[in-house]
Design a protein around this motif. Structure first.
Motif, mmCIF file in Angstrom:
data_model
loop_
_atom_site.group_PDB
_atom_site.id
_atom_site.type_symbol
_atom_site.label_atom_id
_atom_site.label_comp_id
_atom_site.label_asym_id
_atom_site.label_seq_id
_atom_site.Cartn_x
_atom_site.Cartn_y
_atom_site.Cartn_z
ATOM 1 N N VAL A 157 1.062 -1.307 -0.024
ATOM 2 C CA VAL A 157 -0.091 -0.074 0.027
ATOM 3 C C VAL A 157 1.068 1.218 0.067
ATOM 4 O O VAL A 157 1.521 1.591 1.074
ATOM 5 N N MET A 164 1.291 4.293 2.609
ATOM 6 C CA MET A 164 1.148 3.875 3.838
ATOM 7 C C MET A 164 2.683 3.551 4.588
ATOM 8 O O MET A 164 3.619 3.230 3.721
ATOM 9 N N LEU A 189 -1.144 -4.338 8.801
ATOM 10 C CA LEU A 189 -2.425 -3.971 8.312
ATOM 11 C C LEU A 189 -3.310 -5.264 8.512
ATOM 12 O O LEU A 189 -3.138 -6.282 8.603
ATOM 13 N N GLY A 235 -10.396 3.550 21.497
ATOM 14 C CA GLY A 235 -10.554 2.743 20.085
ATOM 15 C C GLY A 235 -9.670 3.106 19.123
ATOM 16 O O GLY A 235 -9.749 2.642 17.785
ATOM 17 N N GLY A 236 -8.738 3.989 19.269
ATOM 18 C CA GLY A 236 -7.752 4.547 18.309
ATOM 19 C C GLY A 236 -6.784 3.256 17.936
ATOM 20 O O GLY A 236 -6.722 2.450 18.822
ATOM 21 N N ILE A 237 -5.712 3.557 17.197
ATOM 22 C CA ILE A 237 -4.580 2.923 16.926
ATOM 23 C C ILE A 237 -3.407 3.265 17.750
ATOM 24 O O ILE A 237 -3.401 4.324 17.824
ATOM 25 N N PHE A 240 -0.072 3.722 17.373
ATOM 26 C CA PHE A 240 0.712 3.920 16.462
ATOM 27 C C PHE A 240 2.308 3.741 17.244
ATOM 28 O O PHE A 240 3.205 3.147 16.345
ATOM 29 N N ASN A 279 -7.332 9.036 10.761
ATOM 30 C CA ASN A 279 -6.056 9.172 11.109
ATOM 31 C C ASN A 279 -5.684 8.165 12.216
ATOM 32 O O ASN A 279 -4.629 7.860 12.434
ATOM 33 N N ARG A 280 -6.723 8.194 12.917
ATOM 34 C CA ARG A 280 -6.306 7.520 14.265
ATOM 35 C C ARG A 280 -7.022 5.914 14.536
ATOM 36 O O ARG A 280 -6.773 5.409 15.408
ATOM 37 N N THR A 281 -7.981 5.453 13.639
ATOM 38 C CA THR A 281 -8.593 4.576 14.105
ATOM 39 C C THR A 281 -8.497 3.424 12.787
ATOM 40 O O THR A 281 -7.875 3.766 11.810
ATOM 41 N N ARG A 282 -8.528 2.462 13.296
ATOM 42 C CA ARG A 282 -8.471 0.955 12.376
ATOM 43 C C ARG A 282 -9.311 1.272 11.156
ATOM 44 O O ARG A 282 -8.811 1.165 9.869
ATOM 45 N N ARG A 326 -7.551 3.586 8.564
ATOM 46 C CA ARG A 326 -6.649 3.206 8.170
ATOM 47 C C ARG A 326 -6.768 2.172 7.026
ATOM 48 O O ARG A 326 -6.430 2.191 6.050
ATOM 49 N N TYR A 327 -8.025 1.214 7.089
ATOM 50 C CA TYR A 327 -8.402 0.534 6.249
ATOM 51 C C TYR A 327 -9.038 1.046 5.053
ATOM 52 O O TYR A 327 -8.876 0.811 3.865
ATOM 53 N N TYR A 361 -7.726 3.865 3.813
ATOM 54 C CA TYR A 361 -6.560 4.361 2.990
ATOM 55 C C TYR A 361 -5.938 3.053 2.185
ATOM 56 O O TYR A 361 -5.759 3.123 1.325
ATOM 57 N N ALA A 362 -6.093 1.945 3.126
ATOM 58 C CA ALA A 362 -5.543 0.526 2.597
ATOM 59 C C ALA A 362 -6.530 0.093 1.362
ATOM 60 O O ALA A 362 -5.962 -0.193 0.256
#
Ligand SMILES: Nc1ncnc2c1ncn2[C@@H]1O[C@H](COP(=O)(O)OP(=O)(O)OP(=O)(O)O)[C@@H](O)[C@H]1O
Ligand SMILES: Nc1ncnc2c1ncn2[C@@H]1O[C@H](COP(=O)(O)OP(=O)(O)OP(=O)(O)O)[C@@H](O)[C@H]1O
Ligand SMILES: [Mg+2]
Ligand SMILES: [Mg+2]
Lengths: 492, 306, 334, 334
Positions: free
Chosen positions: A91, A94, A102, A111-113, A115, C201-204, C207-208, C210-211
């Motif tokens: 990707v 990214m 991924l 609930g965020g990532i 990083f 920008n912050r959650t899964r 990002r999915y 974008y993926a």
């Protein structure tokens, strides 16, 4: 006993064209299983079916003894299977860490990532594998080789019980390959199963325990590697005996065909000088990222050079774009067939003709018969396995796609051939054919400059070898004075 | 007697006015009684689409066509085609530049422009500054109402027109435009001439949003759409009612007459507006009078909409 | 579409991320330049009243453009936003009107009910589009063009082609009210922006998105449910269109069946000016916001300067291109 | 980037060429089905007069859509076609009018002169767009959106917002004349189609277009001048828009400043319905023609059946999606 994977009678055809007729295989825990076969034998198709990427037409798959039917890669991943695909699939926008994790990003607050953890883990993994990549780099800024390393890291990060590796080393250097093998040994010790696909038999003999051979989509045979020798394995793969691997038929003349002096592209390469004689195969060796591709890009007008002169048959030439290079009779087989080599939407025939359009249509109109004849000629010349030459090149196996790229450039009847990893993904039989074609080309007075990461190939084919390190040349060595150790030594 | 097949093509059916117009057409007694089989086409705001609908009607052998053109000039070719096929065409609501029209049943937009401008100027006392919100440039309504606006303005040479800009008949566009004008000319705008009600209403919303007092402004529109009648009732603006129903029903009467020489009109239009004479359906122009919307007739008008 | 428009020029994927980042700042720079020019040419441009105007005028397009960003990031497009604006406006309006003729039985209902229904209408349209695109593999352009036509038709059928006047003050509050002096539409835009930024920008899930846009195959082999992500983005765009539709009718005071015509173009323009690629996978919602502001400032400024509408159109065309060109130029220059 | 730029939704590039081929027949099948239904429902549908109507109604969109096909095949898009239609119409009209007020000095000029100028106007617009897109790497969407606005503005400025009436019969011949009983617009469409088909399928330039759209990197590496090809397609689309603009004004008898509004949507729709991918490199001009015919037949048929305008809009949306879905379904089925 239960096998990690046990497959029988797997069949698959694409729009009526059969790709796999009888895929069979058994994977033991704690073993490395080599899947062998020529280009288009169905290896990738086989693995993609097991991974749930393609639907099978028939056959049975048993995972730890129970019949499974994956409807998608998600299911396969869940049951502990991971894959390194033959075709890179990053990707691009990214980061490396995001690519690796991924679908499995660590959760942070609200609930965020998380990083930070993700980057940390990714970096740890890359460091542990001794891959020189930063986890927060964007994927699109990596070289093909680096992307391949990330794909490897990604598959390993799954901590899967079964890992498919479809030609993982075709794009990477010697050093990184050895790194991968160390990891494979570790995986084996941990009781995992690895399925390894490669056209480099030395690798197979180095790391694999067992093998299965496919030919034309059908199972040919299997066994333990310690019970078979190299020639017999080759015979199983190609269906006949093959002679010596590297037979040189060219003899360099005294005429200088192509001369480069002081080639510089700031930040990438510096002060590269060499000359290649007519009839010579001039090799360039170096580690990943040492700037080999950049030399070709500059020579072919794809990148701007800051300094340096180029002479062709003694004549000074300037090249600012590919069409100029082509006018001078230079051809460039690029290292990444998917990005710079092929138009995947187009047919095999269209791709073969793509670099010869002005010649094939002197009056604007395409000469269809000539085009067809040319494509037939190149398909025969390189033994490209395609049902029809009007089928899209994307439906060819990886090795056959590579041959299409070669055909596209050979069709131009060049004076100088720039080859960047010309045999990437090509099977043993076809490799020999390609070597023969390259030698014939040189023997007929052509000049060949060839980049390769495969030490055997560089040593076996080249008359002289330029070694690159960090964008600079560390010298030019004659075939006789070079061997694997010196090359590795000079390049690091 | 054979049923008459009559078609109507309008420049577009998405806005309220044409919707009322076409609804009235369907309410015509001759349609209700089944004497006339009526088809209303939507011109989708494209002169060419209307021309194609003409061709469709010619192919299907319609007996007469009622035409509300998108454009003054471009409608002529369509009228010509129908004329060549021997089909009478009656214009309604908007002008088309063709002498092949059997008749035109509409209202005088110049007059409306004059009336609304007058209402604004009267409230301003013939002095101060005003802005004009125009319809889409080039449409007959915009051209003629502007002509009327200017006619009225001539009587008040002291009044300065600060801005003239199109808001394309749209309330939202007019609202934005007015918001910006109120900023660009703070405290200077005394009047707003909206060439239709929608735009005038947009201006009112902008004034409200700027926390200004709407009654400090002289505002007028044309058409008499429901919201505008309510606004007139609240003393926020002036409006003149364009009687789309009368235009539609009158046009149908004339169209039937053009096919059936012995026809006498059955709609109530002719009694409602004694000033507009039937004249045996032979006139070239039938002008439906404008009605000033006032606080007195507002409720009655609203009632008739139900 | 422009998949490679800006990526081809020099060989490989030359430093695209750098480009993306500069792009964002680049367009911000164009925005500042435009604002600077306007504040020099017109004394009122920088007044608080006018800034509030600009923000108000940007709010609806901003909300639509943010929804559009989600869709475009997955390589999709949503042409139906303008029509959904009208449909949601009319349906919710018919619940929140005091008009006896235009309202549905029992109207006016409480504003919150009308609001929920309006968003649900948008959500429903998005659901239909989403299913068609993600399950039936119909190109997004076709599916949403269909919805553009169908939703407009349904709007006209629902309201009989008539506007719904007399919306209740409670309902109108989302268009005309304010919180601590900030107009409600601006508050809504801000909230939508912040939530979207966070999601992307912050959650899964973000990002999915974008993926899926960047490489659907890679997304799929990583176990991501590509179909579902594709589906969800349309429901987001639909719901936000529903919200925007109510903001519009609340601002204008009645729900109009012809509302929102051609809004899709402005929304897409904001996204693309903001540096999001129509080929998916690259872009920032911050860029979209700046893109929407550029359009808003341009419209406002040209009106303020009293430029004739004909010339405005020419200028607008030139300015949009100019802003993006400036941006690209800076990239190339570096 | 194209590393992963597989254009299909499920799985890899599963059998793309087959898809293209079936797609073409598939959509032809949808077209036949639609025609069949309409000819059963209405006695006039299959009359020669009505077929001629349909072809006439398709001609302008057909010409625009063919130009659009060139652009979309290179991964571009041209939103400006509708505005260029108006600009070319007004400018050429002002040369070919007998009206004393609307014509330029010395008008009417011979029709051929007006025609040449009209095409040149379109060509000029295409040139500007082409330079912006190909040299300055501005996304096609932005560049052509700018031209959409600017060309409309120029049209209004040029004609003062007024239509140009009274076009000479010579000039009108391209809209109203016929050759051997075939209406001129249909003849023009046929010629444009045949030439385009030939260019795209039989000439080097056509190959370049597919190559550039399919993989610009590979095209560049193969010595193709990607910039030039990108440039040329916009001049083609512009010139054809100019031609279409004159067909339009010749048909309606006067040149209108508001002509061609939103024509870009219909043109793109025809292209996409015809199976050309918005991501470039894949598609056929035959498909585009069928796509344009589907739109034409649909508009004509729904009018013939006398279906209420509001319901027409809903039906049209459903039919467009349905036609493409049918098509996709057939692909998947195989
Ligand atoms: N999507 C597809 N559509 C049509 N044919 C396909 C497709 N994918 C693979 N094939 C065909 O299936 C056969 C097997 O291909 P596969 O990629 O499995 O070979 P492979 O053994 O991996 O070869 P290589 O060593 O070159 O990678 C080939 O003939 C190929 O042309
Ligand atoms: N897209 C890129 N962006 C930034 N740096 C790059 C990019 N591509 C290559 N480089 C860098 O340029 C240098 C030369 O790379 P080049 O690709 O020429 O090396 P190479 O010897 O051919 O190695 P490889 O085995 O990776 O092809 C390396 O340092 C590499 O990291
Ligand atoms: Mg393979
Ligand atoms: Mg390299």
């Amino acid at each position: 006993m239960d096998y990690l994977l046990e497959v029988e009678g797997l069949t698959k055809s694409f729009s009526g064209v059969s790709a796999l007729k009888d895929g069979r295989f058994q994977l033991k825990a704690g073993s490395v299983h080599a899947l062998c076969g020529g280009n288009g034998a169905g290896k990738s198709t086989f693995l993609k079916i097991l991974m749930g990427i393609h639907k099978r037409d028939a056959g049975s798959i048993r995972r730890n003894g129970t019949e499974v039917d994956f409807s998608g890669p998600a299911n396969a991943l869940a049951s502990g299977i991971a894959i390194i695909e033959q075709e890179l699939s990053p990707v691009p926008h990214m980061t490396v860490a995001e690519n690796i994790y991924l679908g499995r990003e660590p959760s942070g607050r609200f609930g965020g990532i998380d990083f930070k953890t993700m980057n940390l883990n990714a970096q740890k993994l890359l460091d542990q594998l001794e891959f020189d990549i930063r986890a927060n780099q964007y994927m699109m800024n990596l070289s093909v080789a680096q992307m391949q390393l990330v794909e490897i890291a990604k598959a390993l990060s799954h901590d899967a019980e079964v890992i498919f590796m479809d030609e993982p080393t075709s794009a990477i250097g010697e050093k990184e390959a050895q790194q991968l093998f160390k990891t494979i040994v570790r995986l084996k010790a941990a009781g995992k199963g690895v399925v390894y696909v490669s056209h480099r038999l030395s690798e197979i003999f180095q790391i694999a325990d067992a093998y299965t051979v496919f030919r034309d989509g059908s199972y040919v045979g299997s066994g333990n590697l310690d019970a078979i020798d190299r020639p017999s394995l080759i015979r199983m793969i190609v269906g006949r005996d093959l002679g010596e691997e590297y037979i040189k038929t060219n003899v360099p003349t005294e005429d200088i065909g192509f001369e480069v002096s002081g080639l510089t592209a700031s930040g990438k390469i510096e002060d590269i000088s060499f000359d290649a004689k007519r009839g010579e195969i001039f090799g360039i060796y170096g580690l990943m990222g040492s700037g080999r591709t950049e030399i070709f890009n500059c020579l072919f007008g794809l990148d701007k050079l800051d300094a340096g002169t180029v002479r062709l048959h003694g004549q000074h030439i300037t090249v600012t774009k590919p069409s100029e290079a082509m006018k001078h009779g230079i051809a460039f087989v690029t290292e990444d067939r998917k990005v710079t080599g092929l138009n995947l939407d187009d047919s095999v025939r269209g791709n073969i003709a793509m670099a010869s359009l002005p010649e094939m249509s002197p009056n604007f109109l395409m000469r269809r018969r000539e085009e067809q004849a040319a494509s037939t000629r190149m398909i025969a010349h390189f033994g490209i396995k395609a049902a029809r030459d009007t089928m899209p090149v994307s439906s060819l196996s990886g090795g056959n796609q590579q041959k299409v790229v070669l055909g596209k450039w050979f069709l131009r009847d060049p004076k100088v051939l720039l080859l960047d990893e010309p045999t990437r993904g090509v099977d043993v039989g076809a490799k020999r054919e390609i070597y023969r074609i390259i030698c014939d080309f040189a023997a007929a007075g052509g000049t060949v400059i060839m980049i390769s990461s495969e030490i055997d190939e560089v040593l076996g084919m080249s008359d002289r070898i330029l070694v690159m390190r960090d964008g600079r040349s560390t010298g030019v060595y004659r075939r006789e004075e070079a061997n694997a150790e010196t090359l590795v030594h000079l390049s690091t | 007697e054979k049923k008459l097949k009559i078609g109507a093509t309008t420049y577009g059916l998405n806005a309220e006015f044409m919707q009322l117009w076409s609804a009235a057409l369907k309410e015509h007694p001759a349609v209700k009684s089944g004497d006339v089989e009526l088809t209303v086409f939507d011109g989708r705001y494209d002169a060419l689409v209307q021309q194609e609908q003409f061709n469709t009607m010619i192919t299907q052998k319609f007996d007469a066509i009622i035409f509300v053109p998108m454009d003054v000039e471009a409608g002529a070719a369509a009228v010509q085609a129908a004329h060549d096929a021997g089909i009478p065409v009656v214009g309604s609501n908007a002008r088309v530049n063709s002498d092949l029209l059997t008749s035109y049943v509409g209202s005088n937009d110049v007059l409306a422009g004059e009336m609304e401008a007058k209402a604004v100027l009267d409230k301003m006392g013939c002095k101060g500054n005003l802005v004009i919100l125009e319809g889409p440039i080039g449409q007959s309504g915009q051209i003629q109402r502007l002509e009327g606006n200017q006619k009225a303005l001539q009587a008040c040479p002291d009044v300065k027109v600060l801005e003239t800009q199109t808001a394309n008949w749209s309330r939202a566009e007019a609202q934005t435009l007015m918001e910006n004008w109120l900023t660009a000319h703070p405290g200077q705008i005394n009047g707003v001439i909206g060439q239709n009600d929608e735009m005038a209403l947009g201006a009112i919303e902008a004034i409200k949003a700027a926390n200004l007092n709407v009654s400090d402004f002289a505002i007028a529109g044309v058409d008499g759409v429901t919201d505008a009648i309510n606004a007139v009732k609240d003393g926020l603006m002036a409006s003149v009612l364009q009687d789309g129903s009368a235009q539609a029903q009158g046009a149908l009467d004339v169209a039937i007459k053009a096919v059936r020489p012995d026809y006498t009109p059955v709609s109530t239009v002719w009694t409602q507006y004694p000033d507009m004479k039937w004249n045996d359906g032979k006139d070239k122009d039938y002008l439906v009078p404008w009605t000033q919307v006032t606080t007195k007739n507002a409720d009655k008008l609203l009632e008739s909409r139900k | 579409m422009s998949l490679s428009d800006n990526k081809t020029t020099n060989g490989w994927f030359t430093s695209d991320s750098r480009r993306v980042i500069i792009q964002e700042y680049g367009i911000f720079f164009a925005f500042l330049l435009l604002s600077l020019i306007l504040s020099v040419s017109n004394e009122y441009f920088l007044t608080s009243g006018n800034i509030s105007n600009i923000l108000l005028q940007t709010s609806i397009n901003g909300v639509l453009a943010i929804g559009m960003t989600f869709v475009i990031l997955t390589r999709g497009i949503d042409l139906s936003v303008g029509s959904v604006v009208a449909l949601a406006g009319i349906v919710s309006g018919s619940l929140a009107t005091t008009s006896a003729t235009a309202g549905v039985f029992g109207a006016p209902y409480p504003a919150y009910l009308a609001l929920v229904v309006g968003v649900l209408v948008g959500f429903a349209c998005g659901t239909i589009v989403g299913i068609i695109v993600s399950r039936f593999a119909v190109p997004a352009f076709v599916a949403t063009l269909g919805m553009l036509s169908a939703a407009r038709g349904m709007t006209l059928i629902y309201g009989g082609g008539k506007p719904v006047p007399g919306l209740t003050p409670d309902f109108r509050w989302i268009g005309t009210g304010n919180i601590l002096g900030v107009p409600m539409p601006v508050v809504i835009l801000a909230v939508v922006f912040i939530v979207s930024w966070w999601v992307l920008n912050r959650t899964r899930f973000g990002r999915y998105i974008y993926a899926v846009g960047g490489n659907p195959h890679a997304a799929k082999t990583s176990g991501i449910n590509v179909t579902r992500i594709r589906f969800i983005v349309y429901t987001i765009s639909g719901s936000l269109s529903g919200l925007a539709g109510m903001m519009l009718s609340a601002r204008t005071g009645s729900a109009l069946p012809q509302a929102g015509v051609a809004y899709e173009l402005d929304a897409i323009a904001a996204v693309v000016i903001g540096g999001t690629s129509l080929s998916g996978g690259v872009g920032r919602v911050t860029g979209t916001l700046i893109g929407a502001l550029i359009i808003g400032v341009m419209n406002n400024g040209l009106d303020l300067l009293g430029i004739q509408s004909y010339y405005q159109q020419v200028l607008k065309g030139a300015l949009i291109v100019g802003a993006v060109m400036l941006d690209q130029k800076r990239n190339h220059g570096q």
